[in-house]
Structures are given as C-alpha cells and as structure tokens.
Write an enzyme that holds these catalytic residues in place. Sequence first.
Site, PDB file in Angstrom:
ATOM      1  N   ASP A 193      -9.557  -1.893   7.549  1.00  0.00           N
ATOM      2  CA  ASP A 193     -10.094  -0.997   8.572  1.00  0.00           C
ATOM      3  C   ASP A 193     -10.684  -1.789   9.725  1.00  0.00           C
ATOM      4  O   ASP A 193     -11.321  -2.824   9.504  1.00  0.00           O
ATOM      5  CB  ASP A 193     -11.210  -0.106   8.003  1.00  0.00           C
ATOM      6  CG  ASP A 193     -10.700   0.976   7.072  1.00  0.00           C
ATOM      7  OD1 ASP A 193      -9.549   1.416   7.244  1.00  0.00           O
ATOM      8  OD2 ASP A 193     -11.460   1.384   6.178  1.00  0.00           O
TER       9      ASP A 193
ATOM     10  N   ARG B 240       0.840  -1.200   0.000  1.00  0.00           N
ATOM     11  CA  ARG B 240       0.000   0.000   0.000  1.00  0.00           C
ATOM     12  C   ARG B 240       0.874   1.248   0.000  1.00  0.00           C
ATOM     13  O   ARG B 240       1.818   1.365   0.766  1.00  0.00           O
ATOM     14  CB  ARG B 240      -0.927   0.029   1.206  1.00  0.00           C
ATOM     15  CG  ARG B 240      -1.745   1.325   1.208  1.00  0.00           C
ATOM     16  CD  ARG B 240      -2.944   1.274   2.060  1.00  0.00           C
ATOM     17  NE  ARG B 240      -3.632   2.558   2.044  1.00  0.00           N
ATOM     18  CZ  ARG B 240      -4.671   2.830   2.743  1.00  0.00           C
ATOM     19  NH1 ARG B 240      -5.181   1.898   3.542  1.00  0.00           N
ATOM     20  NH2 ARG B 240      -5.252   4.006   2.685  1.00  0.00           N
TER      21      ARG B 240
ATOM     22  N   ARG C 242      -6.312   2.315  -3.825  1.00  0.00           N
ATOM     23  CA  ARG C 242      -5.336   1.609  -2.991  1.00  0.00           C
ATOM     24  C   ARG C 242      -5.289   0.140  -3.353  1.00  0.00           C
ATOM     25  O   ARG C 242      -6.294  -0.447  -3.717  1.00  0.00           O
ATOM     26  CB  ARG C 242      -5.666   1.772  -1.513  1.00  0.00           C
ATOM     27  CG  ARG C 242      -7.063   1.353  -1.192  1.00  0.00           C
ATOM     28  CD  ARG C 242      -7.735   2.031  -0.059  1.00  0.00           C
ATOM     29  NE  ARG C 242      -7.712   3.459  -0.161  1.00  0.00           N
ATOM     30  CZ  ARG C 242      -8.086   4.265   0.812  1.00  0.00           C
ATOM     31  NH1 ARG C 242      -8.519   3.789   1.923  1.00  0.00           N
ATOM     32  NH2 ARG C 242      -8.057   5.563   0.655  1.00  0.00           N
TER      33      ARG C 242
ATOM     34  N   ASP D 270      -6.604  -2.137   1.668  1.00  0.00           N
ATOM     35  CA  ASP D 270      -7.058  -1.299   2.767  1.00  0.00           C
ATOM     36  C   ASP D 270      -7.685  -2.219   3.805  1.00  0.00           C
ATOM     37  O   ASP D 270      -8.515  -3.066   3.456  1.00  0.00           O
ATOM     38  CB  ASP D 270      -8.095  -0.286   2.258  1.00  0.00           C
ATOM     39  CG  ASP D 270      -8.543   0.681   3.331  1.00  0.00           C
ATOM     40  OD1 ASP D 270      -7.687   1.158   4.098  1.00  0.00           O
ATOM     41  OD2 ASP D 270      -9.754   0.963   3.404  1.00  0.00           O
TER      42      ASP D 270
END
Length: 172
Positions: free
Chosen positions: A105, A91, A100, A103
């Site tokens: 989260d 990344r 990206r 990712d």
Amino acid sequence: YGEDKVNTQKAATVFLSLGSNLGNRMKSLQNAREALPPFVTIQKISTVYETPPWGYTEQPSYLNQVIFGKTDLLPLELLKAIKEIETRLGRKKTFRFGPRSVDIDILLYDELILVTSSLVIPHPRMLQRGFVLVPLAEIAPNLIIPGTPRTVREHMQKVAVEGIHPVQGVSA
C-alpha cells in the site's frame, strides 16, 4: 489537490506498507522488497512485525513492515506498478480485508493529499492501524502526516498496538 500538483522535477519521497499472511510470509515480504526497484529506490526499511489481522479477524496473523523510498513515478503510475508486482508475486483477489500472500500500500507520497477513484493519499485507514503506525514510527517518528497537525508517533499513541511485536532473529 490533484496529481498535477506533484513536483516532477525531483524524486518523490514515498512510504509503503508491506504485508503478508499466507504462505511463506517472510519470503513474500522479501520478494516484494526485491521487486520494488527500479520503481522505488529503497532508503530505509522497518523491522518486520507480526500483527493480528485487522478488519476480518478469522485469518492467520500478518507480517508487516514499512519502507521509505524515492520514486520518479507519479502516484497513479506507482499504484499501477505496485499492483503489477502484487500480481506477479501471486496475489489473488479475495474479499475486503481478507487474507493475502502479499499486499503493498502507498501510505504517503511527499506531502501530497490526493483523492481519486482509485487512490487516496495519505492512505485512508493508516491512522487507525497499529500495524502501519508501529513500523512507520520506527523509521519516521517525527514525520507529520499531511492533513493532520500530528506526528506519526502522536498518531500511534491513539491506536491499539496490542499483539504487535517485532519478529525476533530475522533481519529484513
């Protein structure tokens, strides 16, 4: 609440969102899943969904999925481990809501409500994002989002889900 309120006697339940819209998106999700252990013991994985970009729309569509797992790490330790995984998987820093390769989260961590300068749990924009709520509803439809009186399914009914569809013929 602060991080000192976290029960460190047992593994915490976490929900993570994975996304990719650059390169081999499916391989990027697979690499992210494979990199999570030993930090996260994966319990359940949603279907992979192809989703339109959110925020900045002049970019390729994403592949997204949600993972349910257990971790012995405290929230900020988990964030650090995730950021290291993202970097290791290639990344690159771009701009807010930009494209990206991978990712990851933190959506939820037990029933914790946490606000720090580097981490907010529940994820501060998850309730506005169909690309998060659709796969989350697949694996935990009746989960109540901390700080709200509603289930994931109820929140999902309030967001746009047009253009979000499962990727066919692929097992994650």
